[in-house]
Design an enzyme around this catalytic site. Sequence first.
Site, PDB file in Angstrom:
ATOM      1  N   ASP A  62      -6.641  -5.323  -4.668  1.00 58.01           N
ATOM      2  CA  ASP A  62      -6.321  -3.913  -4.476  1.00 58.01           C
ATOM      3  C   ASP A  62      -4.819  -3.660  -4.539  1.00 58.01           C
ATOM      4  O   ASP A  62      -4.378  -2.554  -4.856  1.00 58.01           O
ATOM      5  CB  ASP A  62      -6.914  -3.367  -3.178  1.00 58.01           C
TER       6      ASP A  62
ATOM      7  N   TYR B  60       1.184 -10.859   5.515  1.00 57.37           N
ATOM      8  CA  TYR B  60       0.264 -11.753   4.803  1.00 57.37           C
ATOM      9  C   TYR B  60       1.059 -12.587   3.798  1.00 57.37           C
ATOM     10  O   TYR B  60       0.980 -12.376   2.580  1.00 57.37           O
ATOM     11  CB  TYR B  60      -0.831 -10.960   4.084  1.00 57.37           C
TER      12      TYR B  60
ATOM     13  N   ILE C 109     -12.662  -5.295  -6.930  1.00 56.72           N
ATOM     14  CA  ILE C 109     -12.668  -5.348  -8.395  1.00 56.72           C
ATOM     15  C   ILE C 109     -12.453  -3.951  -8.969  1.00 56.72           C
ATOM     16  O   ILE C 109     -11.777  -3.772  -9.991  1.00 56.72           O
ATOM     17  CB  ILE C 109     -13.984  -5.953  -8.916  1.00 56.72           C
ATOM     18  N   GLY C 110     -13.007  -2.943  -8.293  1.00 56.23           N
ATOM     19  CA  GLY C 110     -12.823  -1.564  -8.738  1.00 56.23           C
ATOM     20  C   GLY C 110     -11.367  -1.133  -8.711  1.00 56.23           C
ATOM     21  O   GLY C 110     -10.876  -0.503  -9.653  1.00 56.23           O
TER      22      GLY C 110
ATOM     23  N   HIS D 241       0.930  -9.053  -0.598  1.00 56.41           N
ATOM     24  CA  HIS D 241       0.239  -7.808  -0.268  1.00 56.41           C
ATOM     25  C   HIS D 241       0.987  -7.072   0.848  1.00 56.41           C
ATOM     26  O   HIS D 241       1.196  -5.863   0.774  1.00 56.41           O
ATOM     27  CB  HIS D 241      -1.208  -8.077   0.131  1.00 56.41           C
ATOM     28  N   LYS D 242       1.359  -7.795   1.851  1.00 57.16           N
ATOM     29  CA  LYS D 242       2.186  -7.266   2.941  1.00 57.16           C
ATOM     30  C   LYS D 242       3.025  -8.410   3.506  1.00 57.16           C
ATOM     31  O   LYS D 242       2.668  -9.588   3.342  1.00 57.16           O
ATOM     32  CB  LYS D 242       1.328  -6.677   4.075  1.00 57.16           C
TER      33      LYS D 242
ATOM     34  N   ASP E 141       0.816  -1.214   0.000  1.00 59.38           N
ATOM     35  CA  ASP E 141       0.000   0.000   0.000  1.00 59.38           C
ATOM     36  C   ASP E 141       0.852   1.267   0.000  1.00 59.38           C
ATOM     37  O   ASP E 141       0.422   2.311  -0.508  1.00 59.38           O
ATOM     38  CB  ASP E 141      -0.908   0.035   1.231  1.00 59.38           C
TER      39      ASP E 141
END
Length: 406
Positions: A177, A170, A249-250, A166-167, A122
């Site tokens: 995302d 994780y 999904i966005g 992701h991180k 992120d």
Amino acid sequence: MAIYKWIYCCLALLISVNNETMAQNQSPTIDSKKSNTIASTLKWSERMALSIMKRHPKIWQIDNNEKPKWDYKIGFVLSAFEKLYQKSHNQVYQNYSKEYIDSFIDSSGTIANYNSKEYNIDLIEPGKLLFNIYKETKEIRYLKALTLLRNQLKEHPRTASGGFWHKQIYPNQMWLDGLYMQTPFYTRYTVTYEKGENLNDIALQFQLVQTHFIDPKTGLFYHAWDESKQIAWSNPVTGTSPTVWSRAIGWYAMALVDVLDYFPKKHPKHKELVGNLNQLIKGVIEYQNPSGLWFQVTDKANETGNFLETSSTCMFIYTIAKGIKKGYLPSKYKVNATKAFDEIIKKYCKVDDDGELHLTQICSNFGLGGIPFRDGSYQFYTKSNNKNDSSAGVGAFMLSALELNK
């Protein structure tokens, strides 16, 4: 006497130029008929931008943050401000973004409170703002900060098949995302500073999603995938999480359409990415509600507890409108995007007496795993504490309004 006339003329010219400069740099918040009112004649993107600035004099205050932080949600909203600045040429919007960047990046290019060893994907996302600031200012600290974030990706842990975790907390997991958080930055960096040498690696990230995240029944994408299939939320056969969440999904849809801004057309993977975008949007449109919006859990419209959600809808609008404008998507989808936007304006936007604009029905942020354990079930996503004006919603709203030129 002549000398005094000359001095007077010079002073008058100086004052005139100064007043013109001030006017160009002032926020267009004032309605001539009502003091301190955001004018209803402005486009929706500017009305939302001015509303955000009015609520949050410092952008880090959004989402009720108590102190500044280097954060993807803030970066996302400011990416919309950046696009608004490029379109309006109003320096106010650029200043709002640059003030945030400058509060973190010192003269050495260090990013305050950023630790690359956390390996949090992120934290790459706000770095997208640095490209244009460096291009405009040529201040080396911005380039150093860009390189700092790029170096995180060089060391970032990956799944066995090459996907970015992701991180670090994780392990072996990719989340939809996460593609938005790093691929637009990675693509622009490698094209700008590495002669595009890592484009195949970027294409691989999308290929892994296309191969492992899709629900074959619906053609939609699950939120996440654990390649090791060890985490409790993962399907023991496929490794996917159990639910299709529209906002995930966005994020993925926006990643695809934004990466194509920098992915060279002559590259053999460009056509594949455009094909992925078409496949995705075709599937998404099949689940659009007659109202124009999309449900929180995309494919469960008729189940108890599900609800129409605005942030994901705005992300889809942005992706569709931009995809059409760029020639990636068929123009027939324009009606879907316009219908969705018009419905949001009609039912989900509230305007105060002073013109301040609010977006409603924005779902909470959702992660997976952790303590307490988040299982990714249908019930998990539908028990959302919906909010007004949270970052994912207002950022996506601005982007959608800009692409539709509303």
